[in-house]
Design an enzyme around this catalytic site. Structure first.
Site, PDB file in Angstrom:
ATOM      1  N   GLY A 353       5.852   4.178  -1.014  1.00 29.51           N
ATOM      2  CA  GLY A 353       5.498   3.916  -2.329  1.00 29.51           C
ATOM      3  C   GLY A 353       5.187   5.093  -2.873  1.00 29.51           C
ATOM      4  N   PRO A 354       4.937   5.163  -4.287  1.00 24.86           N
ATOM      5  CA  PRO A 354       4.552   6.427  -4.798  1.00 24.86           C
ATOM      6  C   PRO A 354       3.146   6.779  -4.562  1.00 24.86           C
ATOM      7  CG  PRO A 354       4.945   4.626  -6.491  1.00 24.86           C
ATOM      8  CD  PRO A 354       5.061   3.900  -5.185  1.00 24.86           C
ATOM      9  N   GLY A 356      -0.781   7.805  -4.625  1.00 20.02           N
ATOM     10  CA  GLY A 356      -2.025   7.039  -5.242  1.00 20.02           C
ATOM     11  C   GLY A 356      -1.872   5.612  -5.460  1.00 20.02           C
ATOM     12  N   GLY A 358      -2.462   3.552  -2.903  1.00 22.44           N
ATOM     13  CA  GLY A 358      -3.249   3.120  -1.793  1.00 22.44           C
ATOM     14  C   GLY A 358      -2.660   2.965  -0.282  1.00 22.44           C
ATOM     15  N   LYS A 359      -1.828   3.841   0.103  1.00 21.83           N
ATOM     16  CA  LYS A 359      -1.303   3.621   1.314  1.00 21.83           C
ATOM     17  C   LYS A 359      -2.377   3.893   2.308  1.00 21.83           C
ATOM     18  CE  LYS A 359       2.268   6.430   0.241  1.00 21.83           C
ATOM     19  NZ  LYS A 359       1.719   6.643  -1.271  1.00 21.83           N
ATOM     20  N   SER A 676      22.497   4.283 -10.366  1.00 16.38           N
ATOM     21  CA  SER A 676      21.992   3.299 -10.959  1.00 16.38           C
ATOM     22  C   SER A 676      22.072   3.590 -12.544  1.00 16.38           C
ATOM     23  CB  SER A 676      20.447   3.110 -10.644  1.00 16.38           C
ATOM     24  OG  SER A 676      19.503   4.092 -11.186  1.00 16.38           O
ATOM     25  N   LYS A 719      11.021   0.169 -12.802  1.00 17.89           N
ATOM     26  CA  LYS A 719      11.840   0.774 -13.894  1.00 17.89           C
ATOM     27  C   LYS A 719      11.268  -0.215 -14.916  1.00 17.89           C
ATOM     28  CE  LYS A 719      15.959   2.351 -11.549  1.00 17.89           C
ATOM     29  NZ  LYS A 719      17.274   2.001 -11.003  1.00 17.89           N
TER      30      LYS A 719
HETATM   31  N1  ATP Z   1      -5.019  -1.841  -5.165  1.00 16.51           N
HETATM   32  C1  ATP Z   1      -6.121  -1.064  -5.137  1.00 16.51           C
HETATM   33  N2  ATP Z   1      -7.349  -1.379  -5.136  1.00 16.51           N
HETATM   34  C2  ATP Z   1      -8.479  -0.594  -5.251  1.00 16.51           C
HETATM   35  N3  ATP Z   1      -8.540   0.804  -4.893  1.00 16.51           N
HETATM   36  C3  ATP Z   1      -6.991   1.353  -4.925  1.00 16.51           C
HETATM   37  C4  ATP Z   1      -6.047   0.554  -4.978  1.00 16.51           C
HETATM   38  N4  ATP Z   1      -4.776   1.168  -4.825  1.00 16.51           N
HETATM   39  C5  ATP Z   1      -5.217   2.477  -4.842  1.00 16.51           C
HETATM   40  N5  ATP Z   1      -6.551   2.674  -4.731  1.00 16.51           N
HETATM   41  C6  ATP Z   1      -7.293   3.588  -4.633  1.00 16.51           C
HETATM   42  O1  ATP Z   1      -6.588   4.725  -5.096  1.00 16.51           O
HETATM   43  C7  ATP Z   1      -7.023   6.008  -4.433  1.00 16.51           C
HETATM   44  C8  ATP Z   1      -5.765   6.761  -4.068  1.00 16.51           C
HETATM   45  O2  ATP Z   1      -5.223   5.918  -2.956  1.00 16.51           O
HETATM   46  P1  ATP Z   1      -4.632   6.566  -1.565  1.00 16.51           P
HETATM   47  O3  ATP Z   1      -5.245   7.783  -1.359  1.00 16.51           O
HETATM   48  O4  ATP Z   1      -4.779   5.432  -0.577  1.00 16.51           O
HETATM   49  O5  ATP Z   1      -3.027   6.821  -2.095  1.00 16.51           O
HETATM   50  P2  ATP Z   1      -1.767   6.970  -1.212  1.00 16.51           P
HETATM   51  O6  ATP Z   1      -0.894   5.854  -1.563  1.00 16.51           O
HETATM   52  O7  ATP Z   1      -1.898   7.227   0.180  1.00 16.51           O
HETATM   53  O8  ATP Z   1      -1.194   8.247  -2.019  1.00 16.51           O
HETATM   54  P3  ATP Z   1      -0.221   9.426  -1.164  1.00 16.51           P
HETATM   55  O9  ATP Z   1       1.137   9.272  -1.068  1.00 16.51           O
HETATM   56  O10 ATP Z   1      -0.454  10.566  -2.472  1.00 16.51           O
HETATM   57  O11 ATP Z   1      -1.007   9.919   0.120  1.00 16.51           O
HETATM   58  C9  ATP Z   1      -7.870   5.440  -3.225  1.00 16.51           C
HETATM   59  O12 ATP Z   1      -9.293   5.804  -3.500  1.00 16.51           O
HETATM   60  C10 ATP Z   1      -7.658   4.084  -3.234  1.00 16.51           C
HETATM   61  O13 ATP Z   1      -8.903   3.674  -2.743  1.00 16.51           O
END
Ligand code: ATP
Ligand code: MG
Length: 781
Positions: A353-354, A356, A358-359, A676, A719
């Site tokens: 996923g993109p 930030g 939450g991965k 697309s 999209k």
């Molecule tokens: N659904 C959610 N609920 C609560 N907090 C979230 C949620 N999604 C993301 N966050 C918060 O957003 C911040 C960024 O998330 P994270 O670092 O896990 O992103 P990522 O998907 O790993 O990004 P990257 O691809 O840049 O590594 C974290 O502090 C995370 O806790």
């Protein structure tokens, strides 16, 4: 100005660190210690080393430092009383541009200074000469381990690398070493080194002569035995052991205290024996000791017990993350399987996923739910297979691979190990890390994973692997097959609002030391931040912005300017500066020939316009011109779209035109690709040829075939969210994509109109209403 970067600065007093070389350092100065600490906390652990012109100076200024230095990575660091021991490895040559001595530790602004690359017969001849000299010196010195310099040179791709390696083995005086690093050509560097090696060889010859005389009556073993006996006698007399011997005794004690598998114990025993009879000054001593320490520290059998209470797991997942209902459900399913069949291997998940969304934090949350240790490292830009699998111990400065390093940190053999950026894995002449990764992730092989440095099988089968990626396009197929994909898509503004309210704001407020009533941010303000100060699929920038706000408010309260703050949208400007983004809004009017499309990128969705104009009949340029940095697939789909429209002029009720066509997709600087945009191109062309404008509240996406069929495409959620952000009301999607609408929240579904198309005529009927009337008269094909 060429690119500069700023790094913590480590001034070296009596030595020069060369690129590619490893160097142990003892750091004592508080400033340097602080710089080292700061650097080792950084993600990449980078530091800039420059040698002092005068070692006596304690706070070197710009003029006290060499102009050229080396960017280095901290490989290891251990605090010792009052100071620290570090192992650093040179990466590349850098130039010193500026210094900042005002902060807690000194930082240097540096610019990369690539090594010279001159070649020629003299360079080649000197290179061979240097290798022979080095081999000659080695023969005279008679130490272990022996290095095959010719073979080593063959493995290195840059003769400069050879020069530095030899130089760091000989140990040059700082001034000479500095001159070597500053040499403007390879030739000059080699000449300098040559001079030194010739001298070094003479010294070694004289030494050997003296040694020979001393031992003329005894052979080597006899002499060693005798010396050792004498040493022991002296030590006993003095009632003390040499520090090295004491160290071996200590190591042995530590081994006696822990439980080890049979083969590991055997190996350890063998090495301890060897260590007892190796003089501490021999390079071998440190190598063996390092290996023994790894044996001691690796979790051969230590495990944590999984907490497989699914209700509790659900609570933890909900506590940490808002929404993501399907994803949490799938994670719980996996945990359920682990509960029912504890013997089975943990699944290998891949979060895509993109940025930030939450991965990484989901991974942490899973480890918390399960009660497993969490470790992670990034695969991004990793080219060298040895980074994963380790170097053989015969290699200078060898280290175990990152996987074993992570396990060593975890202290248990079943941590949750997160491998970030699996889509950014590199591969080149240094080996293929993907194939090493395949082995690591293969349940059939990873119970006996062999790291080159450890050189014993280690069981990785209990590790719970989770990888993350922004896109699956660049993940090698065999790797992809091994993993269970879990897709996370971007958040809508409403979802971001909830996340900010329930999680991000609470966290940031707490970090800033504020009580909930001290900083109140109403929904309208949060939405303004989301829309005007951030533009992202995830919430990272949002979280950062809230952090900034919280700190600024904390400062005000601490200064006594206020006791609590409620932020209104109008307050944002003084706190955060001018709005960074204006709400993307759809173009108000579209002239004939322009259609609104939707794009998916690694960072989320975007609205894009396809613009087409007719070229005059007397223009003899290209008949069909495409611009806007379109990739091959996109160009082909433009051609297919055009061919279809042109061959259906009659059916579409369009007057044929003789002139050429120019299609452009702004913004021209951003590369675009993929099939697309096919329907958007076709719509723009139909509008152009018919002279009828496309609806300005409608966006579309879909692949088109030469016979006018509309095929499904990816990234629908991103999209649609992009279209909504831009204020569009209707989205035309391929019929087969109808099922993807379920991924959108109820709110988004309600606020948008969706039209589904099987053929391009279905698209045109919606997008160009005036054309629809004409089409109605044409019998369907
Ligand atoms: N659904 C959610 N609920 C609560 N907090 C979230 C949620 N999604 C993301 N966050 C918060 O957003 C911040 C960024 O998330 P994270 O670092 O896990 O992103 P990522 O998907 O790993 O990004 P990257 O691809 O840049 O590594 C974290 O502090 C995370 O806790
Ligand atoms: Mg991440």
């Amino acid at each position: 100005m060429a690119d500069t970067i700023t790094l913590p600065l480590l001034p070296l007093k009596n030595s020069v660190l060369f690129p590619f070389a490893l160097m142990p350092l003892a750091v004592g100065r508080p400033q340097s210690l602080a710089a080292l600490e700061a650097a080792s906390k950084g993600e990449e652990k980078l530091i800039a080393t420059f040698t002092q012109r005068n070692p006596e100076v304690d706070d070197p200024q710009l003029a006290d430092l060499s102009h050229f230095g080396t960017k280095a990575v901290i490989r290891r660091m251990a605090r010792a009383d009052g100071g620290a021991q570090a192992l650093v490895q040179g990466l590349e040559r850098i130039e010193l541009v500026g210094l900042d001595l005002s902060a807690a530790y000194p930082t240097a602004t540096v610019r990369s200074a690539p090594l010279p690359t001159d070649t020629g017969p003299e360079v080649e001849a000197l290179q061979r000469e240097l290798i022979e000299l080095a081999a000659g010196i080695q023969d005279l010195i008679q130490g272990e381990p022996r290095i095959d310099f010719a073979e080593l040179a063959g493995q290195l791709d840059d003769p400069g690398q050879m020069v530095y390696l030899l130089a760091s083995m000989v140990g040059l005086e700082p001034a000479k070493a500095m001159a070597l690093l500053e040499a403007p050509t390879r030739l000059e560097a080699m000449r300098l080194l040559h001079e030194e090696l010739v001298r070094e060889k003479q010294v070694a010859e004289v030494r050997q002569k003296i040694n020979k005389q001393a031992s003329s009556e005894m052979n080597k073993e006899q002499r060693e035995y005798l010396l050792r006996q004498q040493l022991r006698a002296i030590n006993e007399e003095l009632g003390e052991k040499s520090p090295e011997q004491a160290e071996v005794v200590q190591l042995r004690q530590r081994f006696d205290e822990i439980k080890l598998p049979e083969d590991v114990r055997k190996e350890a025993e063998r090495e301890l024996k060897r260590l007892e009879s190796t003089p501490a000054a021999a390079p071998d001593f440190q190598v063996t000791r390092g290996h023994l320490e790894l044996l001691l520290e690796l979790p051969w059998s230590e495990m944590t017990t999984d907490n497989l209470d699914l209700t509790a797991a659900r609570v933890v997942l909900d506590e940490d993350h808002y929404g993501l209902t399907d994803i949490k459900e799938r994670i719980l399913e996996h945990l359920a399987v682990m509960k029912l069949n504890p013997e089975a291997n943990a699944p290998i998940l891949c979060f895509v996923g993109p940025p930030g969304v939450g991965k990484t934090s989901l991974g942490q949350s899973i480890s918390r739910a399960l009660g497993r240790k969490f470790e992670r490292f990034s695969l991004g830009g990793l080219h060298d297979e040895a980074e994963l699998r380790g170097h053989r111990r015969t290699y200078v400065g060898a280290m175990p691979g990152r996987v074993l390093q992570a396990l060593r940190r975890a202290h248990v053999k079943n941590p949750l190990l997160m491998l970030d950026e699996i889509d950014k894995l590199g591969s080149d002449y240094r080996g293929d890390p993907a194939s090493a990764l395949l082995e690591i992730l293969d349940p059939a092989q990873n119970s006996t994973f062999r790291d080159n440095y450890l050189d014993l099988p280690f069981d990785l089968s209990k590790v719970f692997f989770i990888t993350t990626a922004n896109t699956i396009d660049t993940i090698p197929r065999p790797l992809l097959d091994r993993m269970e994909l879990i897709r996370l898509s971007g958040y809508s503004d409403e979802e971001k609002l909830e996340i900010a309210k329930r999680y991000l704001l609470t966290r940031r407020r707490k970090d800033a030391g504020l009580a909930p009533e001290q900083l109140v941010i109403p929904d309208a303000t949060l939405l303004a931040i989301i829309r005007r100060y951030t533009r992202e699929s995830g919430v990272r920038e949002l979280e950062r912005t809230l952090g900034r706000l919280a700190r600024k408010v904390a400062l005000r309260i601490a200064q006594g300017d206020a006791s609590h703050v409620t932020l209104l949208p109008t307050d944002l400007k003084p706190f955060l500066g001018s709005e960074r983004f204006f709400q993307e809004s759809a173009r108000k009017t579209l002239p004939a020939g322009v259609a609104t499309g939707l794009a998916w990128t690694e960072t989320g969705g975007d609205v894009l316009y396809v613009e087409a104009v007719l070229l005059p009949e007397n223009d003899h340029g290209e008949r069909f011109m495409l611009t806007g940095q379109l990739g091959r697939v996109m160009q082909e789909s433009a051609k297919a779209a055009r061919s279809y429209i042109v061959s259906h002029f009659a059916a579409l009720g369009i007057e044929p035109s003789m002139g050429g066509v120019h299609v452009h997709v702004p913004a021209g600087a951003i590369p675009k690709d993929g099939p697309s945009a096919g329907v958007t191109m076709a719509t723009a062309l139909a509008s152009l040829y018919s002279g009828l404008p496309v609806r300005n509240d409608t966006a579309m996406t879909g692949e088109i075939t030469l016979t006018g069929m509309v095929l499904p495409v990816g990234g629908i959620k991103e999209k649609v969210l992009a279209a909504r952000r831009a204020g569009l009301k209707c989205v035309i999607l391929p019929r087969e994509n109808a099922r993807d609408i379920g991924e959108l929240t109820e709110e988004v579904q309600q606020s948008m109109r969706f039209e589904y198309a099987e053929r391009i005529e279905d698209v045109l009927a919606v997008a160009i209403p005036q054309l629809a009337e004409r089409l109605a008269a044409v019998p369907a094909q």
